[in-house]
Design a protein around this motif. Structure first.
Motif, mmCIF file in Angstrom:
data_model
loop_
_atom_site.group_PDB
_atom_site.id
_atom_site.type_symbol
_atom_site.label_atom_id
_atom_site.label_comp_id
_atom_site.label_asym_id
_atom_site.label_seq_id
_atom_site.Cartn_x
_atom_site.Cartn_y
_atom_site.Cartn_z
ATOM 1 N N VAL A 163 -2.207 4.172 2.248
ATOM 2 C CA VAL A 163 -2.304 5.558 2.700
ATOM 3 C C VAL A 163 -3.587 6.154 2.153
ATOM 4 C CG1 VAL A 163 0.188 5.867 2.896
ATOM 5 C CG2 VAL A 163 -0.939 6.371 0.731
ATOM 6 N N LEU A 164 -4.080 7.182 2.820
ATOM 7 C CA LEU A 164 -5.312 7.861 2.431
ATOM 8 C C LEU A 164 -6.470 6.882 2.273
ATOM 9 C CD1 LEU A 164 -3.912 10.401 -0.189
ATOM 10 C CD2 LEU A 164 -4.458 10.818 2.208
ATOM 11 N N GLY A 165 -6.462 5.839 3.100
ATOM 12 C CA GLY A 165 -7.580 4.914 3.098
ATOM 13 C C GLY A 165 -7.477 3.771 2.130
ATOM 14 N N SER A 166 -7.047 4.021 0.883
ATOM 15 C CA SER A 166 -7.088 2.946 -0.109
ATOM 16 C C SER A 166 -5.908 2.906 -1.061
ATOM 17 C CB SER A 166 -8.380 3.049 -0.937
ATOM 18 O OG SER A 166 -8.434 4.297 -1.600
ATOM 19 N N MET A 167 -5.006 3.865 -1.006
ATOM 20 C CA MET A 167 -3.884 3.873 -1.940
ATOM 21 C C MET A 167 -2.730 3.045 -1.379
ATOM 22 S SD MET A 167 -1.888 6.969 -3.841
ATOM 23 C CE MET A 167 -3.033 6.934 -5.208
ATOM 24 N N ILE A 168 -2.265 2.066 -2.159
ATOM 25 C CA ILE A 168 -1.189 1.173 -1.731
ATOM 26 C C ILE A 168 0.140 1.730 -2.206
ATOM 27 C CG2 ILE A 168 -0.237 -1.148 -1.976
ATOM 28 C CD1 ILE A 168 -3.123 -2.118 -2.443
ATOM 29 N N THR A 169 1.070 1.917 -1.277
ATOM 30 C CA THR A 169 2.396 2.404 -1.643
ATOM 31 C C THR A 169 3.383 2.140 -0.515
ATOM 32 O OG1 THR A 169 3.685 4.299 -2.431
ATOM 33 C CG2 THR A 169 2.036 4.747 -0.736
ATOM 34 N N ALA A 170 4.637 1.920 -0.898
ATOM 35 C CA ALA A 170 5.728 1.867 0.074
ATOM 36 C C ALA A 170 6.816 2.846 -0.322
ATOM 37 C CB ALA A 170 6.296 0.447 0.158
ATOM 38 N N ALA A 171 6.569 3.600 -1.390
ATOM 39 C CA ALA A 171 7.572 4.518 -1.912
ATOM 40 C C ALA A 171 7.547 5.836 -1.142
ATOM 41 C CB ALA A 171 7.318 4.782 -3.401
ATOM 42 N N PRO A 172 8.714 6.322 -0.724
ATOM 43 C CA PRO A 172 8.755 7.603 0.001
ATOM 44 C C PRO A 172 8.146 8.742 -0.802
ATOM 45 C CG PRO A 172 10.875 6.489 0.131
ATOM 46 C CD PRO A 172 10.049 5.713 -0.854
#
Length: 455
Positions: A146-155
């Motif tokens: 998300v936001l180009g470079s932030m890795i996350t799968a957490a809501p």
């Protein structure tokens, strides 16, 4: 070619049965192997998605040692292969043991060609579905960013990212609140990159890292001769970010006299360099961050209330890594891939005990701690897989479970957390996620639907 026959590897030493099976599977590209060497050579050459394996092979045709040796080799070389083992002489226990070690299914000897054919077809269908899932997971990997470079799968972090995306194209000041190491600068850069200012400068300054007597000059600049050592006119960070974004990290460390000058800039959008007399108009957006409790500092008189409200037009609270189920594993894999490529290419992944430790650790230092531990482990590792010992996580602390008065809500919360962790560890593969959780794929689909979660 699109119309090429799927490959089926048959590992069988009985020549009569070899011919019978080859005839029965005319819709497949059938490859025959009668011993371990031939089987492994065929596996490497053909990479068959489905294999039928007789456990009793020479030089141990009355036992299972060769069959299990081949099964273990297949699981090591290509663990997604669907291996269907033959249980002869009533050796059902051996077949069940083979399934525990990674086999897909088993069939009884003497062979019922029609029944075996159904098992083979089912294995191919499952293999096709898993391949599709894998491809979707690879595409979904983009969605994990998300936001180009932030890795996350957490809501929790997805919600943070959506908030930032919504406010990015406004000119409001954004305050990021979160513990050290949670990725505040990365999110601040996300605000800039998602805004119309993206083509202008993004300037960051850590207010806690600069001595008080130098911070004013760093922020506002100075004129030549303004003080001893000022040999030339120098722009400050606010002026350097004109048209773009200035990120003030640890804004709570700005001393009170300088807070007044910063407030004037936010109110009037003009600055004066140290030693200067001419106001300079500056169009700079402010994003700030702190791990301190600014409201408590206001009460103590160490932070101006009017400045707080100018800086905190939009407040975004960043959850610690311990509250982002599944993210630790996702981030650890991303860090490992980057550091292994740069520093130790023989490292290929994490051992199961390392993944368990990563999931269970509380990460007091958040993403920064995780990154540092993975980096050190990759540099020091001797094996292909990083272990929990390599990560130096020590004994896992027992978590004190919060008392939940609503049992149903507590169960749902636990289900969601474990499903997110399993999805992260299996990289979105539904079959592997279900296996990790110890449930069937239909049950997992039901839970995903029930909790409105996406794989």
């Amino acid at each position: 070619m699109a119309d090429a026959k799927p490959t089926l590897l048959i590992i069988e030493d009985d020549e009569g049965l070899q011919a019978q099976l080859k005839w029965a599977y005319e819709d497949f590209n059938v490859v025959i192997a009668g011993d371990r060497d031939a089987a492994l050579a065929a596996l490497r050459a053909e990479m068959p998605p489905v294999v039928t394996l007789d456990l009793g092979l020479p030089p141990d045709p009355d036992g299972t040692s060769e069959g299990f040796a081949i099964l273990n080799a297949i699981m090591e070389l290509k663990p997604d292969t669907k291996v269907i083992v033959a249980s002869g002489h009533g050796a059902r226990e051996s077949a069940l043991q083979a399934i525990e070690q990674g086999a897909y299914d088993f069939y009884q000897k003497p062979v019922d060609i029609e029944a075996l054919g159904l098992i083979v077809e089912r294995a191919y269908r499952l293999q096709t579905i898993e391949n599709e899932n894998r491809q979707l997971a690879e595409k979904a990997g983009e969605d994990k960013t998300v936001l180009g470079s932030m890795i996350t799968a957490a809501p929790e972090m997805t919600k943070v990212a959506r908030t930032i995306e919504r406010v990015a194209n406004t000119n409001v000041s954004v305050m990021l609140l979160g513990a050290s190491g949670t990725g505040k600068e990365l999110l601040a850069r996300g605000v800039h990159d998602e805004s119309e200012r993206r083509d202008k400068a993004f300037v960051a300054i850590n207010c806690a890292a600069i001595p008080e007597n130098l911070l004013e000059s760093e922020l506002f600049g100075h004129e030549k001769g303004a003080f001893t050592g000022a040999v030339k006119t120098t722009e400050g960070k606010i002026e350097m970010a004109n048209g773009g974004t200035l990120f003030l990290d640890e804004v709570g460390d700005i001393p009170l006299p300088l807070q007044v000058k910063l407030l004037r800039f936010l109110q009037e959008r003009v600055i004066e360099r140290i030693g200067g007399r001419k106001p300079i108009e500056v169009d700079t957006r402010i994003v700030c961050a702190t791990h301190q409790n600014l409201e408590a500092m206001i009460g103590e008189g160490s932070f101006r209330e009017d400045l707080f409200y100018r800086l905190a037009e939009i407040v975004v609270k960043i959850p610690p890594l311990s509250e982002r189920a599944g993210d630790a594993v996702l981030l650890a894999k991303a860090f490992l891939a980057r550091f292994a490529d740069e520093m130790n290419p023989k490292v290929k992944g994490f051992a199961p005990d390392a993944l368990t430790a990563i999931d269970s650790w509380t990460w007091p230092g958040n993403v920064r701690e995780l990154e540092n531990r993975v980096k050190r482990a990759v540099i020091m590792a001797d094996a292909k897989l990083i272990s929990s010992e390599d990560l130096d996580l020590g004994d896992l602390e027992e978590e004190e479970a919060a008392a939940a008065l609503n049992l149903k809500a507590a169960r749902e919360q636990a289900d969601r957390k474990m499903i997110r962790q399993a999805l992260a560890r299996s990289e979105g593969n539904i079959s592997n996620t279900a296996k990790l959780l110890g449930i069937s794929r239909p049950t997992l689909y039901d839970l995903l639907k029930q909790y409105d979660m996406q794989a």
